[in-house]
Design a protein around this motif. Structure first.
Motif, PDB file in Angstrom:
ATOM      1  N   SER A 139     -58.641 -34.725 -28.016  1.00 57.54           N
ATOM      2  CA  SER A 139     -59.503 -33.644 -27.562  1.00 57.54           C
ATOM      3  C   SER A 139     -60.960 -33.915 -27.884  1.00 57.54           C
ATOM      4  N   ASP A 158     -54.229 -36.402 -26.985  1.00 55.43           N
ATOM      5  CA  ASP A 158     -54.131 -36.714 -28.400  1.00 55.43           C
ATOM      6  C   ASP A 158     -52.796 -37.399 -28.652  1.00 55.43           C
ATOM      7  N   LYS A 218     -58.441 -41.992 -32.356  1.00 55.73           N
ATOM      8  CA  LYS A 218     -57.680 -41.498 -31.207  1.00 55.73           C
ATOM      9  C   LYS A 218     -57.711 -42.513 -30.066  1.00 55.73           C
TER      10      LYS A 218
END
Length: 502
Positions: A269, A226, A275
């Motif tokens: 994650s 992350d 992300k």
């Protein structure tokens, strides 16, 4: 290099949901400029090339954050606004197969990332300029500019471009990093242009010959943390080994591979698109144009931003296969490579008789190459934390019966090499498959549990990538650690025939 990749029928609406839903108009440049077109016949009237200016353009941003740049400047990316620019072109030639296409931009930003160009669903014939309401759904990633330098021209080679029935084509421009990439608008003398060569009124020219061996493939899984949230060490993590995606991507750039195989869990994650653009993009995303990914379990984790792999498929586009399947195959230098989707519950299973297993068996039967390599995320055999997983027995059975040489996996955050073995985990030097677990892409490293039969070498203290050299009838491997690490592993293998059937 030939490639076989599907784009699912439901892909466009899924991409639009991931990237376009909720956007509002923040800049609109619609000059009504149809552009100059200079058709040029090459050869016996079968190839036609045109370079056209942008017909209309629109920059949009979630929540209306940010403003357009001066003098009609267009932009993509940005941590706050995450602009997406859409460019509409009207290619005047009649319908024909697109042989090649190049997008020309004049950029005003220096970035380590660059511009990711995606196609959209082919539009109907229209002269109306783009608006936020008329932006078409995304369809597939087409090309990546790589790093950009302010004040220079960028030419992005597009793969798999599709035009509408009258040549109407819309391209979506995104940033591969959190940084803003700015480029000249359509009223500028250096406005975006599109060059398209199509085969009209005759057969499509034969594709270029495949790259001659040897050919270098680099692979690893379990890659990007992350963004801004390094994973702390814990009882299930080797102390001090976390978040090395930048190091492994630097290693990849130095290796100059011909292809990169991310072995799943490419973004933690979960695989939210934001992300990917913040962490994977500035690291492994720098090799986007030569990337052939496989999905992992973290790409399918649900969150407010990621559902059933939406971010993964939006980011990788056509390179990830059909959005409702996620498996595909392609040929490189005489080798047949197969990317499988190990997230079985999401794709109707992985066992004998499942849609994916039937596809795999048919694909192997249709590609009787001397050498075959398959890869997916969760390993069938592993001495790592997750251990052996019989869920993938059918994959191994089909590959073994077809005479495959290599299987690559991730999931367990370590490196492990097995001797050639059959689906029953029995050593088989004559016909067995050599499996590599390469969960060393950057997320973290984890302890081993029970050492499995035929495991030859293991390491869980260093990030790195597996570098494979694919030759005609043989291969060599090297595990290459990041700078400052000491563990290595090298060896050779030969391609073999399928086992005899009794």
């Amino acid at each position: 290099m030939s490639q076989v990749r599907g784009v699912g029928r439901r892909a466009t609406s899924r991409y639009r949901g991931a990237l376009v839903a909720g956007i509002v108009l923040t800049a609109l440049v619609a000059a009504g400029c149809s552009g100059s077109s200079v058709p040029r016949v090459i050869g016996p009237g079968t190839l036609v090339t045109s370079t056209v200016a942008t017909h209309s353009a629109v920059s949009v941003s979630p929540g209306g954050v940010g403003r357009p740049g001066p003098a009609g400047e267009l932009r993509s990316g940005g941590k706050a606004g995450r602009f997406v620019t859409y460019l509409q072109f009207q290619v005047p030639e009649p319908v024909g197969s697109v042989v090649s296409a190049t997008l020309h931009l004049m950029v005003e930003s220096t970035t380590k990332g660059g511009v990711l160009v995606a196609g959209t669903q082919p539009a109907a014939s229209t002269d109306a300029p783009l608006t936020a309401a008329s932006v078409p759904p995304l369809a597939a990633a087409l090309g990546d500019s790589g790093p950009t330098v302010k004040g220079t021209a960028v030419n992005v080679s597009l793969r798999g471009l599709v035009t509408g029935s009258t040549g109407v084509t819309t391209l979506a421009l995104m940033s591969t990093s959190g940084a803003v990439v700015a480029y000249h608008g359509i009223s500028s003398p250096a406005a975006p242009q599109l060059t398209v060569t199509r085969s009209v009124g005759g057969p499509t020219p034969a594709p270029a010959a495949a790259t001659s061996p040897p050919l270098h493939i680099a692979a690893a899984g379990d890659i990007a943390c992350d963004a801004g949230k390094p994973k702390p060490a814990g009882p299930d993590v080797v102390p001090g080994i976390a978040c090395g995606q930048q190091q492994t991507s630097d290693l990849l750039l130095g290796l100059h591979p011909d292809a990169v195989l991310p072995l799943g869990d490419t973004q933690y994650s979960n695989g939210a698109l934001a992300k990917y653009t913040a962490a994977y993009g500035p690291s492994w995303g720098r090799l986007f144009t030569i990337t052939h990914p496989a999905t992992g379990n973290h790409e399918y984790l649900n969150s407010a931003q990621s559902t059933a792999g939406a971010g993964y498929f939006a980011y990788f586009g056509a390179a990830a296969g059909s959005v409702d399947q996620g498996w595909y195959s392609f040929d490189l230098a005489g080798w047949h490579l197969i990317s499988l989707n190990a997230q079985c519950a999401a794709v109707g299973g992985c066992g004998t008789g499942s849609a994916q297993e039937r596809w795999l068996a048919a694909d192997l039967a249709a590609h009787k190459n001397k050498c075959t390599l398959a890869y997916w995320h969760q390993p069938r055999f592993s001495s790592g934390q997750h251990g052996d997983d019989p869920l993938y027995s059918a994959f191994w059975n089909d590959l073994y019966q077809a005479g495959a040489e290599i299987v690559l996996n991730g999931h367990d955050h370590d490196y492990e090499r097995f001797a050639p073995q059959n689906p029953a985990a029995q050593a088989d030097p004559a016909h067995g498959i050599r499996e590599f677990v390469v969960g060393t892409g950057g997320e973290d490293q984890r302890p081993f549990k029970t050492v499995q039969p035929n495991s030859e070498i293991r390491s869980n203290h260093f990030f790195g990538v597996l570098d494979l050299t694919l030759n005609a009838g043989s291969y060599t491997w090297r595990f290459i650690p990041v700078a400052g690490a000491t563990f290595t592993d090298t060896g050779t293998g030969t391609c073999h025939d399928a086992p005899a059937h009794h």
